[in-house]
Design a protein around this motif. Structure first.
Motif, PDB file in Angstrom:
ATOM      1  N   ASP A  19      -7.726 -10.158  -6.854  1.00 50.25           N
ATOM      2  CA  ASP A  19      -7.178 -10.718  -8.092  1.00 50.25           C
ATOM      3  C   ASP A  19      -6.116  -9.847  -8.733  1.00 50.25           C
ATOM      4  N   GLY A  20      -6.041  -8.582  -8.330  1.00 48.14           N
ATOM      5  CA  GLY A  20      -5.068  -7.670  -8.913  1.00 48.14           C
ATOM      6  C   GLY A  20      -5.488  -6.232  -8.699  1.00 48.14           C
ATOM      7  N   PRO A  21      -4.728  -5.290  -9.273  1.00 44.87           N
ATOM      8  CA  PRO A  21      -5.021  -3.861  -9.079  1.00 44.87           C
ATOM      9  C   PRO A  21      -6.420  -3.493  -9.569  1.00 44.87           C
ATOM     10  N   VAL A  22      -7.068  -2.563  -8.857  1.00 41.75           N
ATOM     11  CA  VAL A  22      -8.366  -2.031  -9.264  1.00 41.75           C
ATOM     12  C   VAL A  22      -8.286  -0.511  -9.221  1.00 41.75           C
ATOM     13  N   LYS A  23      -9.096   0.139 -10.045  1.00 40.20           N
ATOM     14  CA  LYS A  23      -9.017   1.594 -10.165  1.00 40.20           C
ATOM     15  C   LYS A  23      -9.458   2.308  -8.892  1.00 40.20           C
ATOM     16  N   GLU A  24     -10.309   1.649  -8.086  1.00 39.51           N
ATOM     17  CA  GLU A  24     -10.791   2.279  -6.855  1.00 39.51           C
ATOM     18  C   GLU A  24      -9.683   2.436  -5.815  1.00 39.51           C
ATOM     19  N   PHE A  25      -8.653   1.609  -5.917  1.00 39.03           N
ATOM     20  CA  PHE A  25      -7.548   1.650  -4.952  1.00 39.03           C
ATOM     21  C   PHE A  25      -6.207   1.630  -5.687  1.00 39.03           C
ATOM     22  N   PRO A  26      -5.872   2.746  -6.345  1.00 34.92           N
ATOM     23  CA  PRO A  26      -4.608   2.794  -7.095  1.00 34.92           C
ATOM     24  C   PRO A  26      -3.384   2.706  -6.194  1.00 34.92           C
ATOM     25  N   GLU A  27      -3.574   2.920  -4.887  1.00 30.19           N
ATOM     26  CA  GLU A  27      -2.444   2.839  -3.946  1.00 30.19           C
ATOM     27  C   GLU A  27      -1.965   1.400  -3.742  1.00 30.19           C
ATOM     28  N   VAL A  28      -2.799   0.433  -4.099  1.00 27.53           N
ATOM     29  CA  VAL A  28      -2.509  -0.971  -3.817  1.00 27.53           C
ATOM     30  C   VAL A  28      -1.885  -1.645  -5.028  1.00 27.53           C
ATOM     31  N   THR A  29      -0.698  -2.213  -4.837  1.00 21.76           N
ATOM     32  CA  THR A  29      -0.038  -2.989  -5.886  1.00 21.76           C
ATOM     33  C   THR A  29       0.151  -4.423  -5.407  1.00 21.76           C
ATOM     34  N   PHE A  30       0.254  -5.332  -6.345  1.00 24.63           N
ATOM     35  CA  PHE A  30       0.393  -6.762  -6.053  1.00 24.63           C
ATOM     36  C   PHE A  30       1.815  -7.202  -6.369  1.00 24.63           C
ATOM     37  N   ASN A  31       2.429  -7.943  -5.460  1.00 23.76           N
ATOM     38  CA  ASN A  31       3.787  -8.447  -5.633  1.00 23.76           C
ATOM     39  C   ASN A  31       3.779  -9.968  -5.558  1.00 23.76           C
ATOM     40  N   VAL A  84       0.846  -1.194   0.000  1.00 20.80           N
ATOM     41  CA  VAL A  84       0.000   0.000   0.000  1.00 20.80           C
ATOM     42  C   VAL A  84       0.885   1.249   0.000  1.00 20.80           C
ATOM     43  N   ALA A  85       0.805   2.024  -1.065  1.00 22.52           N
ATOM     44  CA  ALA A  85       1.620   3.230  -1.209  1.00 22.52           C
ATOM     45  C   ALA A  85       1.238   4.281  -0.170  1.00 22.52           C
ATOM     46  N   ASP A  86       2.192   5.161   0.133  1.00 25.88           N
ATOM     47  CA  ASP A  86       1.974   6.311   1.035  1.00 25.88           C
ATOM     48  C   ASP A  86       1.621   5.879   2.457  1.00 25.88           C
ATOM     49  N   MET A  90      -0.655   9.113   3.714  1.00 24.02           N
ATOM     50  CA  MET A  90      -2.053   8.835   3.390  1.00 24.02           C
ATOM     51  C   MET A  90      -2.974   9.418   4.464  1.00 24.02           C
ATOM     52  N   LYS A  91      -4.080  10.007   4.041  1.00 22.70           N
ATOM     53  CA  LYS A  91      -5.051  10.580   4.970  1.00 22.70           C
ATOM     54  C   LYS A  91      -5.675   9.484   5.825  1.00 22.70           C
ATOM     55  N   GLY A  92      -6.097   9.865   7.031  1.00 19.52           N
ATOM     56  CA  GLY A  92      -6.601   8.894   7.983  1.00 19.52           C
ATOM     57  C   GLY A  92      -7.798   8.104   7.495  1.00 19.52           C
ATOM     58  N   GLU A  93      -8.796   8.793   6.944  1.00 20.56           N
ATOM     59  CA  GLU A  93      -9.996   8.091   6.498  1.00 20.56           C
ATOM     60  C   GLU A  93      -9.700   7.172   5.312  1.00 20.56           C
ATOM     61  N   ARG A  94      -8.762   7.591   4.464  1.00 19.63           N
ATOM     62  CA  ARG A  94      -8.402   6.745   3.328  1.00 19.63           C
ATOM     63  C   ARG A  94      -7.639   5.511   3.795  1.00 19.63           C
ATOM     64  N   ALA A  95      -6.768   5.680   4.774  1.00 14.96           N
ATOM     65  CA  ALA A  95      -6.043   4.532   5.322  1.00 14.96           C
ATOM     66  C   ALA A  95      -7.016   3.531   5.938  1.00 14.96           C
ATOM     67  N   LEU A  96      -7.973   4.039   6.700  1.00 15.20           N
ATOM     68  CA  LEU A  96      -8.976   3.170   7.316  1.00 15.20           C
ATOM     69  C   LEU A  96      -9.786   2.437   6.257  1.00 15.20           C
ATOM     70  N   GLU A  97     -10.218   3.157   5.229  1.00 23.40           N
ATOM     71  CA  GLU A  97     -11.004   2.544   4.155  1.00 23.40           C
ATOM     72  C   GLU A  97     -10.205   1.468   3.434  1.00 23.40           C
ATOM     73  N   THR A  98      -8.955   1.758   3.115  1.00 17.20           N
ATOM     74  CA  THR A  98      -8.139   0.814   2.361  1.00 17.20           C
ATOM     75  C   THR A  98      -7.891  -0.455   3.156  1.00 17.20           C
ATOM     76  N   VAL A  99      -7.463  -0.290   4.395  1.00 20.36           N
ATOM     77  CA  VAL A  99      -7.149  -1.457   5.230  1.00 20.36           C
ATOM     78  C   VAL A  99      -8.384  -2.319   5.442  1.00 20.36           C
ATOM     79  N   THR A 100      -9.503  -1.718   5.841  1.00 20.18           N
ATOM     80  CA  THR A 100     -10.690  -2.513   6.166  1.00 20.18           C
ATOM     81  C   THR A 100     -11.339  -3.113   4.919  1.00 20.18           C
ATOM     82  N   THR A 101     -11.206  -2.454   3.778  1.00 18.60           N
ATOM     83  CA  THR A 101     -11.760  -3.013   2.540  1.00 18.60           C
ATOM     84  C   THR A 101     -11.028  -4.287   2.157  1.00 18.60           C
ATOM     85  N   TYR A 102      -9.705  -4.264   2.212  1.00 24.51           N
ATOM     86  CA  TYR A 102      -8.936  -5.452   1.810  1.00 24.51           C
ATOM     87  C   TYR A 102      -8.995  -6.551   2.860  1.00 24.51           C
ATOM     88  N   VAL A 103      -8.995  -6.184   4.124  1.00 30.39           N
ATOM     89  CA  VAL A 103      -9.178  -7.204   5.164  1.00 30.39           C
ATOM     90  C   VAL A 103     -10.545  -7.851   5.013  1.00 30.39           C
TER      91      VAL A 103
END
Length: 410
Positions: A397-409, A331-333, A367-380
């Motif tokens: 399954d891979g990157p989605v436009k809604e969460f450009p901060e997330v990359t797959f390794n 997760v970037a930033d 990363m802003k607080g609300e965005r961090a919370l949204e990103t973490v809880t969405t993927y969990v």
């Protein structure tokens, strides 16, 4: 605050007490309402495992745990402010985070202002919070080393609002502070954890993970007791809580525990590690891997090739031992503590650090607080839906436009 009668749960003693609502005040700082389908209720309990002794104390003492139980509640009920942490613990956190170690502007009274938006459990009846005795799957969470479970309550309540019963567990003496029902405390054991010897540090980490694994199994055993579980969760069906079909996620050392426990605890079907450098059973010394679903979620720059704390790439070692479904996302930033409530709590308090030196000390990113919370809880949430409910998601399954901060390794 209400204290109930003690309940005997073999092989330990379980003590339940409910949180109380905060009085409304102009200075109160409300965290966001959980964003899922449900409102959320909360119970807090102390568990004493008399069959084990605390390994991080010289004196013989049984292992005493504090847990928080977040459970789904019908939207027919109104939410009210519930203290984010007890006032005594809040004062300790004020002093800790405003010390020279971190340098945050958090004078006395700062964290005491913070409140979750939950449903008051004292006003719930057995049918009020669970339509048609619907079962909400059980999820276990453990925090990072040196960080109370209370600094993950917003994340836990958000996951619970998606239709899960989430139990967060504190590990005494390897989290910063645990406050028990009688007002006593267990503090972080700096003497043990501040060892500069690599071999000693690794041995302590291994012991901590093994102890946490025992903690998780004991909590599952305790929650298997219908009487105890129903005292914690007023909406529980008559069959009780299903403790044989669970999943676990955790931050840092809690994430390490979520990995190491998979092959020794049949009741846990999959695990997610949020930014923990993998040590302990199943990694160094005795790799056993797992065929169960497992997911790695790292901060910016933390991935399969960069995790080398000892200095062996523990994520790479673990990855090679994962024979089932697996993912590694970055997760970037973000920094290490963006996988806690720090970002959203600091943001709401208006003490979000902007100085890079302080950011580096607190280990959070830009990363802003609300965005961090949204990103973490969405993927969990997507991971838990996959493991527990067999629900597929493009998020995994891979990157989605809604969460450009997330990359797959992978």
């Amino acid at each position: 605050m209400r204290l109930s009668n003690s309940l005997l749960v073999h092989p330990g003693l379980a003590i339940l007490f409910a949180t109380s609502s905060l009085a409304h005040s102009p200075s109160q700082v409300l965290l966001p309402k959980p964003t899922g389908k449900y409102h959320v209720g909360l119970s807090i309990a102390e568990l004493i495992d008399s069959s084990r002794t605390q390994p991080f104390l010289q004196d013989i003492e049984p292992i005493k745990l504090m847990i928080s139980v977040f459970y789904p509640v019908s939207h027919e009920h109104h939410t009210s402010p519930v203290p984010y942490m007890p006032p005594e613990t809040a004062l300790i956190e004020d002093n800790y985070l405003s010390s020279d170690i971190y340098g945050l502007a958090s004078p006395n009274g700062t964290f005491e202002k913070v409140a979750l938006q939950l449903v008051d459990g004292e006003h719930l009846t057995s049918k009020d919070s669970c339509e048609e005795e619907q079962e909400y799957p059980l999820i276990i969470f453990m925090p990072g080393e040196g960080t109370t479970r209370l600094f993950y309550s917003q994340i836990a309540s958000t996951i619970a609002s998606k239709g899960y019963t989430v139990v967060t567990i504190d590990a005494p003496y390897d989290v910063d502070v645990v406050q028990y029902t009688d007002g006593s405390f267990a503090f972080f054991n700096f003497t043990l954890w501040n060892s500069t010897d690599q071999e000693t540090a690794l041995a302590i980490a291994n012991l901590a993970v093994e102890t946490r694994m025992g903690d998780v199994s004991f909590v599952l055993d305790s929650l298997s007791n219908k009487t105890f579980a129903q005292s914690l969760i007023p909406n529980l069906p008559s069959s009780g809580l299903n403790t044989t079909h669970t999943a676990m996620f955790g931050h840092s050392l809690g994430g390490v525990t979520a990995y190491s426990i998979l092959e020794v605890e049949d009741r846990i079907l999959g695990g997610l590690n949020m930014d923990g450098s993998l040590v302990g059973p199943g990694v160094f010394g005795s790799p056993n891997g797992t065929s169960k679903p497992f997911m790695l979620m790292g901060h910016a720059g933390h991935n399969l090739t960069s995790d080398d704390p000892f200095p062996v790439s523990s994520w790479a070692i673990a990855w090679s031992e994962l024979t089932g479904w697996k993912r590694d996302i970055e997760v970037a930033d973000t920094g290490h503590y963006d996988f806690s409530d720090y970002p959203i709590v600091f943001e709401k308090l208006g003490i979000t650090p902007t100085n890079q030196t302080i950011l580096d000390k607190v280990l959070i990113g830009s990363m802003k607080g609300e965005r961090a919370l949204e990103t973490v809880t969405t993927y969990v949430g997507a991971f838990l839906d996959f493991v527990i409910r067999g629900k597929s998601s493009d998020l995994l399954d891979g990157p989605v436009k809604e969460f450009p901060e997330v990359t797959f390794n992978y």
